[in-house]
Structure formats: C-alpha cells, structure tokens
Design a protein around this motif. Structure first.
Motif, PDB file in Angstrom:
ATOM      1  N   SER A   1     -22.141  37.198-135.496  1.00 47.30           N
ATOM      2  CA  SER A   1     -21.200  37.471-134.404  1.00 47.30           C
ATOM      3  C   SER A   1     -21.500  36.635-133.164  1.00 47.30           C
ATOM      4  CB  SER A   1     -21.251  38.958-134.024  1.00 47.30           C
ATOM      5  OG  SER A   1     -20.642  39.716-135.022  1.00 47.30           O
ATOM      6  N   LEU A   2     -22.776  36.253-133.012  1.00 43.94           N
ATOM      7  CA  LEU A   2     -23.130  35.443-131.833  1.00 43.94           C
ATOM      8  C   LEU A   2     -22.383  34.107-131.861  1.00 43.94           C
ATOM      9  CD1 LEU A   2     -24.915  35.069-129.291  1.00 43.94           C
ATOM     10  CD2 LEU A   2     -26.580  33.954-130.768  1.00 43.94           C
ATOM     11  N   ARG A   3     -22.310  33.525-133.066  1.00 40.67           N
ATOM     12  CA  ARG A   3     -21.603  32.237-133.185  1.00 40.67           C
ATOM     13  C   ARG A   3     -20.135  32.385-132.776  1.00 40.67           C
ATOM     14  NH1 ARG A   3     -23.939  29.584-138.660  1.00 40.67           N
ATOM     15  NH2 ARG A   3     -22.679  31.185-139.593  1.00 40.67           N
ATOM     16  N   THR A   4     -19.544  33.518-133.154  1.00 46.18           N
ATOM     17  CA  THR A   4     -18.156  33.776-132.763  1.00 46.18           C
ATOM     18  C   THR A   4     -18.056  33.853-131.246  1.00 46.18           C
ATOM     19  OG1 THR A   4     -17.917  35.076-134.764  1.00 46.18           O
ATOM     20  CG2 THR A   4     -16.231  35.359-133.091  1.00 46.18           C
ATOM     21  N   LYS A   5     -18.966  34.603-130.670  1.00 50.39           N
ATOM     22  CA  LYS A   5     -18.940  34.822-129.229  1.00 50.39           C
ATOM     23  C   LYS A   5     -19.104  33.496-128.478  1.00 50.39           C
ATOM     24  CE  LYS A   5     -20.722  38.248-126.067  1.00 50.39           C
ATOM     25  NZ  LYS A   5     -21.542  39.410-125.899  1.00 50.39           N
ATOM     26  N   VAL A   6     -20.055  32.687-128.939  1.00 50.73           N
ATOM     27  CA  VAL A   6     -20.314  31.400-128.286  1.00 50.73           C
ATOM     28  C   VAL A   6     -19.120  30.459-128.469  1.00 50.73           C
ATOM     29  CG1 VAL A   6     -21.789  29.340-128.391  1.00 50.73           C
ATOM     30  CG2 VAL A   6     -22.813  31.610-128.439  1.00 50.73           C
ATOM     31  N   LEU A   7     -18.539  30.495-129.665  1.00 54.19           N
ATOM     32  CA  LEU A   7     -17.382  29.625-129.928  1.00 54.19           C
ATOM     33  C   LEU A   7     -16.202  30.028-129.040  1.00 54.19           C
ATOM     34  CD1 LEU A   7     -16.198  27.329-131.602  1.00 54.19           C
ATOM     35  CD2 LEU A   7     -15.720  28.942-133.433  1.00 54.19           C
ATOM     36  N   ILE A   8     -16.028  31.312-128.850  1.00 49.99           N
ATOM     37  CA  ILE A   8     -14.933  31.770-127.974  1.00 49.99           C
ATOM     38  C   ILE A   8     -15.210  31.320-126.539  1.00 49.99           C
ATOM     39  CG2 ILE A   8     -13.870  33.823-126.926  1.00 49.99           C
ATOM     40  CD1 ILE A   8     -14.205  35.174-129.682  1.00 49.99           C
ATOM     41  N   GLN A   9     -16.469  31.473-126.120  1.00 52.48           N
ATOM     42  CA  GLN A   9     -16.794  31.144-124.731  1.00 52.48           C
ATOM     43  C   GLN A   9     -16.743  29.639-124.485  1.00 52.48           C
ATOM     44  OE1 GLN A   9     -20.617  30.750-123.554  1.00 52.48           O
ATOM     45  NE2 GLN A   9     -20.163  30.819-121.378  1.00 52.48           N
ATOM     46  N   GLN A  10     -17.312  28.859-125.398  1.00 53.75           N
ATOM     47  CA  GLN A  10     -17.383  27.409-125.182  1.00 53.75           C
ATOM     48  C   GLN A  10     -16.129  26.676-125.646  1.00 53.75           C
ATOM     49  OE1 GLN A  10     -21.045  26.093-127.032  1.00 53.75           O
ATOM     50  NE2 GLN A  10     -22.272  26.830-125.336  1.00 53.75           N
ATOM     51  N   GLY A  11     -15.390  27.303-126.541  1.00 50.94           N
ATOM     52  CA  GLY A  11     -14.167  26.678-127.045  1.00 50.94           C
ATOM     53  C   GLY A  11     -14.416  25.591-128.073  1.00 50.94           C
ATOM     54  N   SER A  12     -15.686  25.294-128.319  1.00 48.40           N
ATOM     55  CA  SER A  12     -16.016  24.294-129.346  1.00 48.40           C
ATOM     56  C   SER A  12     -17.444  24.549-129.814  1.00 48.40           C
ATOM     57  CB  SER A  12     -15.897  22.872-128.775  1.00 48.40           C
ATOM     58  OG  SER A  12     -16.810  22.734-127.703  1.00 48.40           O
ATOM     59  N   VAL A  13     -17.824  23.842-130.863  1.00 45.55           N
ATOM     60  CA  VAL A  13     -19.184  24.000-131.384  1.00 45.55           C
ATOM     61  C   VAL A  13     -20.078  22.944-130.731  1.00 45.55           C
ATOM     62  CG1 VAL A  13     -20.614  23.903-133.467  1.00 45.55           C
ATOM     63  CG2 VAL A  13     -18.356  24.934-133.560  1.00 45.55           C
ATOM     64  N   ASP A  14     -21.257  23.368-130.311  1.00 45.22           N
ATOM     65  CA  ASP A  14     -22.194  22.458-129.655  1.00 45.22           C
ATOM     66  C   ASP A  14     -22.928  21.624-130.715  1.00 45.22           C
ATOM     67  OD1 ASP A  14     -24.197  21.271-128.150  1.00 45.22           O
ATOM     68  OD2 ASP A  14     -24.417  23.013-126.835  1.00 45.22           O
ATOM     69  N   PHE A  15     -22.843  20.297-130.577  1.00 46.63           N
ATOM     70  CA  PHE A  15     -23.514  19.429-131.548  1.00 46.63           C
ATOM     71  C   PHE A  15     -24.719  18.692-130.951  1.00 46.63           C
ATOM     72  CE2 PHE A  15     -19.582  20.119-133.829  1.00 46.63           C
ATOM     73  CZ  PHE A  15     -20.020  20.197-135.139  1.00 46.63           C
ATOM     74  N   HIS A  16     -25.245  19.215-129.847  1.00 46.59           N
ATOM     75  CA  HIS A  16     -26.449  18.590-129.267  1.00 46.59           C
ATOM     76  C   HIS A  16     -27.689  19.314-129.793  1.00 46.59           C
ATOM     77  CE1 HIS A  16     -23.257  17.613-126.323  1.00 46.59           C
ATOM     78  NE2 HIS A  16     -23.868  16.447-126.353  1.00 46.59           N
ATOM     79  N   PRO A  17     -28.493  18.656-130.604  1.00 50.78           N
ATOM     80  CA  PRO A  17     -29.634  19.336-131.235  1.00 50.78           C
ATOM     81  C   PRO A  17     -30.620  19.964-130.255  1.00 50.78           C
ATOM     82  CG  PRO A  17     -29.271  17.205-132.235  1.00 50.78           C
ATOM     83  CD  PRO A  17     -28.381  17.260-131.029  1.00 50.78           C
ATOM     84  N   ASP A  18     -30.671  19.443-129.013  1.00 51.87           N
ATOM     85  CA  ASP A  18     -31.641  19.996-128.065  1.00 51.87           C
ATOM     86  C   ASP A  18     -31.064  21.163-127.268  1.00 51.87           C
ATOM     87  OD1 ASP A  18     -29.910  18.092-127.099  1.00 51.87           O
ATOM     88  OD2 ASP A  18     -31.177  17.576-125.380  1.00 51.87           O
ATOM     89  N   HIS A  19     -29.799  21.512-127.493  1.00 52.97           N
ATOM     90  CA  HIS A  19     -29.219  22.650-126.787  1.00 52.97           C
ATOM     91  C   HIS A  19     -29.505  23.950-127.535  1.00 52.97           C
ATOM     92  CE1 HIS A  19     -26.006  20.348-124.246  1.00 52.97           C
ATOM     93  NE2 HIS A  19     -27.236  19.921-124.052  1.00 52.97           N
ATOM     94  N   GLN A  20     -29.507  25.031-126.754  1.00 52.69           N
ATOM     95  CA  GLN A  20     -29.823  26.319-127.371  1.00 52.69           C
ATOM     96  C   GLN A  20     -28.748  26.761-128.365  1.00 52.69           C
ATOM     97  OE1 GLN A  20     -30.492  29.467-124.600  1.00 52.69           O
ATOM     98  NE2 GLN A  20     -31.665  30.615-126.085  1.00 52.69           N
ATOM     99  N   PHE A  21     -27.504  26.459-128.040  1.00 55.84           N
ATOM    100  CA  PHE A  21     -26.419  26.873-128.930  1.00 55.84           C
ATOM    101  C   PHE A  21     -25.968  25.751-129.850  1.00 55.84           C
ATOM    102  CE2 PHE A  21     -25.489  30.208-125.569  1.00 55.84           C
ATOM    103  CZ  PHE A  21     -26.077  31.218-126.321  1.00 55.84           C
ATOM    104  N   TYR A  22     -26.932  24.904-130.221  1.00 55.42           N
ATOM    105  CA  TYR A  22     -26.649  23.869-131.220  1.00 55.42           C
ATOM    106  C   TYR A  22     -26.144  24.552-132.491  1.00 55.42           C
ATOM    107  CZ  TYR A  22     -27.776  20.337-134.783  1.00 55.42           C
ATOM    108  OH  TYR A  22     -27.740  19.468-135.844  1.00 55.42           O
ATOM    109  N   LEU A  23     -24.998  24.160-132.953  1.00 56.67           N
ATOM    110  CA  LEU A  23     -24.331  24.771-134.121  1.00 56.67           C
ATOM    111  C   LEU A  23     -24.110  26.267-133.936  1.00 56.67           C
ATOM    112  CD1 LEU A  23     -25.917  22.826-137.109  1.00 56.67           C
ATOM    113  CD2 LEU A  23     -23.792  22.371-135.894  1.00 56.67           C
ATOM    114  N   GLY A  24     -23.946  26.668-132.697  1.00 50.62           N
ATOM    115  CA  GLY A  24     -23.429  28.000-132.423  1.00 50.62           C
ATOM    116  C   GLY A  24     -24.409  29.130-132.214  1.00 50.62           C
ATOM    117  N   ALA A  25     -25.678  28.954-132.551  1.00 47.51           N
ATOM    118  CA  ALA A  25     -26.597  30.090-132.399  1.00 47.51           C
ATOM    119  C   ALA A  25     -28.023  29.599-132.189  1.00 47.51           C
ATOM    120  CB  ALA A  25     -26.528  30.992-133.619  1.00 47.51           C
ATOM    121  N   TYR A  26     -28.904  30.515-131.873  1.00 46.92           N
ATOM    122  CA  TYR A  26     -30.300  30.154-131.610  1.00 46.92           C
ATOM    123  C   TYR A  26     -31.051  29.823-132.896  1.00 46.92           C
ATOM    124  CZ  TYR A  26     -29.124  33.231-127.693  1.00 46.92           C
ATOM    125  OH  TYR A  26     -28.511  33.841-126.660  1.00 46.92           O
ATOM    126  N   ASN A  27     -30.644  30.494-133.966  1.00 46.32           N
ATOM    127  CA  ASN A  27     -31.402  30.333-135.213  1.00 46.32           C
ATOM    128  C   ASN A  27     -30.454  30.347-136.419  1.00 46.32           C
ATOM    129  OD1 ASN A  27     -30.618  32.962-135.251  1.00 46.32           O
ATOM    130  ND2 ASN A  27     -32.649  33.796-134.916  1.00 46.32           N
TER     131      ASN A  27
END
Lengths: 440, 220
Positions: free
Chosen positions: A130-156
C-alpha cells in the motif's frame, strides 16, 4: 471512500475481462465470469505498469479516458458478439446444499464486514504494497533515482511485483479511500471460491463441491487474507485458475493457453510466482510428451505467447534494473530444522482448520485410486513440484529464517492449500466414479 | 467443548499464522485431526474388506464435516465477536477505523500504547511540522508505521544530520540531548566522549508528548 469507486472499479475490470475471456472461451459460465475478474484486473495493472514503470510517465487524467474507452469498446464487442448461453438444467437445491451455501455466503458477508471496517495494518501491506500506492498517488510518478528513499516506490522490497499496488492505485484514483484495498482482496477471495466450486463441480456432485468450497472459505488464514491487503490469496487465485484450465487441457489447446496466461501473471503478483511457472512448465512438458500430443505451430505459438506476454515486461524490467530475488543476503545452506515448522503449520496451527489431516487421510486410503486416474496426475505432479520447490526454497536458502520465525511460511502455503482442494475433489471424484462403475 | 468458546484476539502476527485453541494440553487441531485420521484409516480398511468397495465420497465428506465442525464453530464464535466489536465503524472515517484497530491490537499484545498512540502522534507531527519538511526518524520497531502515515506529506529520505526535524517514536536507539541543544546518537556513558558518538546538530524540542514521543526541530 465514495460509493461509486468500487462500482467503477468492478466495471472497468469485469467488462474488458469478459471480452478477453471471450477470445478463449465463449460459453457464458460462472467460471468465465470468475476468470474475467482476474484477467480484467491483470489487464488494468499491466497497462498501469507499462504507463508508470516502462514508459516512466506521470499521472495524467488521460488514464481515465483510455481505460474508460477500453471498457466501452469491450462492452460494445460483447454486445456485438455476446457470450454463448449454456442451457443447463439446474436441479432443485436440497437442505444440505442450502446449508452449505449459507455457510459460504456467511463467510463472505463476515469478510465483507471486516473489509469495510478494518484498514490493513500488516507489515507487508504498510511497508510496501500500500505504501507504493500512496507514494505513487502523492508523487504522480515512480521514482527511478536509486539513491532516493522512494526508489521504485518504497523503502524496501523493491523487487516485489506491482500487481497489488497498481490494482489498489486504480481503485484509489477512482475515488476509493485507503480502506478500499480490502475490497480488492475480498474480490479475489470470492472469485477464488467460485473458481474452486466451478472446477469441483466438473467431477463431483454439487453438494460435495459446495462442501469442499465451504471448507476452503472457512479456513481461518484464508479468511483473514480476504481483507488485509496482502498478495498471497491473489497469487492463489491465479494459480488455481491456471490449474483449472490445465485440467481442461484435453478439451482444447486454447485452455492450455489460458492456463499459461494465468500462471504467468502469478509472477507479477508475487516473486514466488516463478515457482509455479517452473512447476507448470515441468508438468506441461511431461504431460505432452507422455500424451504424444501434436500441437500445430499455431497452437504452440498461442501457448508460448500466452506464457511469455505477461512475463517478459516484468522479467526485462527486473533484469535491466538489476532487481534481485533476495530480500536477505544470499546464503546457500542445508536447513532441515525447517521441516518440523512445516509440519507444525500444516498439522498443528489453526490456519486451515483440520484440512491437512483430512487431505492426508484421503491420500493414505486412496492413493492408488488417485494415481490410476490419468486425468488427475498432471494436477498431482504440479502440486508435488510446487510443494517440493517451496520446501527446497526454505530448506536450502536464506529464506529459512522466514520459516523458522513463521513470518511467511504459512502464507506461502495458501496457493498450495487451494490446489489441494482440487486434488481432493479429483480424488473423491475418482472414488465416486469407481463406485458407479462397480455398481453397473 | 470449552475450547470452541476460547477467544482468539487479533494480533499483528494473525496475518502470518493462526494458533489453534487448546484442548487440554494439546492443540485442538492435532487432537481432532489425529482422531479423524485414525477413524478414516480403520473404517476404510474394514469397509473395503467387508464390501469390496471403496468409501462413498458423501459419507467421507460427512465424516470430515463432523471433524471440521468444532473448529469451524470456534472460527464463527471468534469472528462473530470481531465483527460485532467493529460494526460501529461501518461508514466511519478512515482515521477512526485505524485508531480503533491499532488500539485493539495494542491492548491484546501489551504494547504499552505504542501502537494505539500512533494516530495521535501522527496528528501532532502534522500539526507541528510544515508539509514537505525533511524528517529523520530515530531507529525504532514501529518506524515502518510512522513512515507509512507521513509518506504523503514529508520528505523522509534526508539523513538525520541534515533533516529539518528529528522524530523519536518509541525508539530503542541510544540518544542524548545536551544542554546546548546538540543531539547525539550513540553517546558514551554519562555523556563521556564515545568513539561511536555522532552529533546530529543542534535541535530544539518542538513537541514532547512523553519521553518516548518527541519532535525535535533543527536550530537555524
């Protein structure tokens, strides 16, 4: 949660799902509708995966337009070429059948009440599904920066598949609240029960089919997964649908293609899906070699396409981003201490009521009947391969810790338990047939 | 038959496995299952010897249903209780549903209010910390929950020595807050210099619900 969100969700899933199923099977049966729910959801999540993760686009209202248009086109196709009516004489329901139907319905009502009142609080649900859903709704896209916390949508668990998260995303952007993820699980719970009932009815009486379905829906762990936003039951649905069509393989090669489609989608639901795909391929190869069946080139292309089409985007995505199967540092080893935990989870915990005792007793007294049934053995081979590989995974890899601490072992066996219901149905069906032939 | 009416409260682990009610000193699943297995094997042997036929599936399923019934009744009893307790939440706001569920689990698992108090703490964070501020969390077993509820409003991937806010929620991480406002990770005993000690910078306490729930704000 708006009242209309689940209705729009169901329509957008079911109508294209029915149009897709129509390609493979045109008879208007309960099984067709059951399959439509899974295929329709897979279609939507596949499209969202393509949009957000392959094309790396940001949210746009055009998504509503495209999926809405797809639903309208699917409805038009179904209108132009309707499903074939199946004329079946329905025998009156006896008291036992009504009682069993009430039990099944009661479990579904209980699950629905829980789904509407209990938001998911499980670790996996909140830490990535569900976190990935929440982050995707908030950011509007998937984060593709490997050094970011929400890289590919979640912490882990970044290598975990996207089906459940994207299904929830679709429900949420249609207006569903955070609790609406429960309705997706609930849908799979009901669809899985229907799939089992439909399959069982082809080799058992209606009463006995209802009895086995009632056993399944009232297993405590199965029931609990109907409203907690996990993906184990979702995987079980795709595995069972695949097995159901695998059993119909003698009727038409189209069913093998459909079976391939369902089993392949399992890998986009959970990483364990790969185990089921390998077992499916093993079973198919053995089965077709023994049967000496000669598929035409066209049939082979259809089967292989149905297996690869859902698999390739996800496999290539994983490959190019270097996503590993390992949650923990890889460690090969031999862990026989897993075995007592497996026995405990099957025979001592209340995950499945006394199902595995029932299953074992029937296997003990009627193993010979089961082994002689030519129709049954591919299913048995599939189950044995799956169970063996799951056991192997826990006994030889770093995953053994999840078996010892019981954080995943029982859940992993949910699809196996669903398959065992089919095996039991076959077994009892074979006994029924034997009695009939002996009476004649 | 008392075991049927044994309560089985919901735990965080319920999603992973379901413990069986006990029948005397044993798991009810083991007792009922073993009796069933023995009964089926003995009956099948006697029946097939006498009748030269195999058991009727209807009879077998009837037998299985009898074995199924006690634990099924237990399942109905437990779930009827769960549904009854939570029925008032039908149509209630999400925040209320979450709080109720957390508090139910907290009470059963003796989590000392750490789970139950989480929604209130999240509200406090949202009250004190402006949206899109960077937040770092002290290591703790419930961080995953805190992060889930803050993920849509804050930047959570900033290292603690650079984040605008530092949040402590039932953390087990050794921390020290010096009189000059410096926050230390892994401090030495009695603030003596420790090799692993790490200064996170100067902070002021923005909000303190108790010693386990604090919001630190970086001093500019």
């Amino acid at each position: 949660m708006t009242f209309f969100a689940p209705i729009f969700y169901i329509l957008s899933v079911l109508v294209p799902g029915l149009a897709l199923m129509r390609w493979f099977d045109s008879k208007n049966t309960l099984l067709l509708w059951t399959g439509a729910y899974g295929l329709g959801t897979a279609l939507i999540t596949g499209e969202l995966f393509l949009y957000f993760l392959i094309l790396r686009l940001s949210f746009s209202p055009a998504l509503y337009l495209v999926i809405g248009l797809q639903t309208v086109i699917a409805a038009w196709l179904l209108y132009k070429k309707p499903l074939l009516r199946v004329k079946a004489k329905i025998a009156p329901w006896g008291a036992a059948e009504i009682a069993l139907a009430v039990i099944i319905g009661g479990c579904m009502v209980f699950a629905a009440l829980n789904a509407f009142t209990k938001p998911p609080v499980g670790f996996d649900s909140l830490s990535f599904w569900s976190l990935r859903t929440k982050v995707l709704i908030q950011q509007g896209s998937v984060d593709f920066h490997p050094d970011h916390q929400f890289y590919l949508g979640a912490y882990n668990h970044r290598a975990y598949p996207w089906h459940s998260s994207l299904a929830e995303y679709w429900m949420r952007i249609l207006g569903g609240g955070e609790i609406s993820v429960n309705l997706i699980s609930l849908g799979y719970y009901c669809a899985l029960a229907l799939a089992l009932f439909c399959a069982l009815k082809s080799f058992l009486t209606r009463r006995n089919s209802l009895a086995l379905t009632a056993f399944f829906v009232s297993m405590p762990l199965i029931f609990y997964h109907a409203f907690n936003g996990y993906s184990d039951l979702v995987l079980a649905y795709y595995v069972v649908m695949s097995a159901v069509y695998l059993m119909k393989r003698e009727l038409s090669s189209v069913y093998i293609a459909l079976s391939a489609l369902f089993i392949a989608w399992g890998f986009f639901v959970k990483n364990e899906g790969i185990i089921y795909i390998l077992a499916w391929i093993g079973t198919m190869v053995a089965s077709e070699v023994i049967r000496r069946s000669h598929f035409s080139i066209k049939e082979w292309i259809r089967i292989i396409s149905c297996l690869l089409l859902p698999l390739l985007p996800w496999i290539l995505f994983r490959f190019f981003l270097g996503l590993s199967f390992h949650d923990l540092p890889p460690a090969r080893g031999w862990h026989p201490e897993v075995l007592p935990q497996v026995l405990k989870t099957l025979y001592a915990y209340d995950n499945w009521n006394v199902w595995w005792w029932i299953f074992s007793s029937v296997i003990i007294v009627r193993l010979s009947v089961l082994l002689r049934s030519q129709r049954a053995w591919p299913l048995i081979m599939f189950c044995v391969l799956v169970f063996g590989m799951i056991l192997g995974m826990y006994m030889t890899s770093e995953n053994y810790v999840y078996a010892l601490d019981h954080t995943a072992l029982s859940r992993t066996l949910i699809p196996v338990t669903a398959l065992s219901i089919l095996v039991m149905g076959y077994c009892l069906g074979a006994i029924e047939k034997k009695n009939i032939s002996e009476n004649v | 038959m008392n075991f049927i009416f044994q309560n089985r409260p919901e735990l965080l682990s319920s999603i992973n496995f379901t413990l069986a009610p006990s029948l005397g000193a044993y798991s009810a699943v083991v007792v009922i299952g073993a009796i069933l297995l023995a009964a089926v094997v003995v009956w099948a042997l006697l029946y097939s010897i006498k009748n030269h036929r195999v058991l009727n599936p209807g009879i077998l399923l009837g037998l299985f249903s009898v074995a199924w019934l006690p634990l099924f009744l237990h399942f109905v009893f437990v779930n009827a209780g769960h549904v009854r307790d939570g029925l008032f939440l039908l149509g209630r706001p999400y925040s209320e549903q979450v709080r109720w569920r957390f508090c139910q689990i907290d009470a059963v698992q003796n989590l000392a209010g750490s789970l139950c108090g989480l929604p209130l703490f999240i509200e406090k964070v949202k009250e004190y910390v402006p949206p899109q501020a960077s937040i770092a969390l002290a290591k703790g077993p419930l961080n995953m929950y805190v992060e889930y509820y803050l993920a849509d409003a804050y930047i959570l991937d900033t290292p603690a020595d650079r984040a605008d806010y530092f949040i402590v929620y039932h953390s087990g991480e050794p921390l020290a807050y010096a009189q000059d406002g410096t926050l230390y990770r892994n401090p030495g005993v009695d603030f003596s210099i420790s090799s692993s000690q790490e200064s996170l910078g100067k902070f002021s306490i923005d909000a303190q619900l108790d010693s386990q729930r604090l919001i630190f704000k970086r001093q500019k």
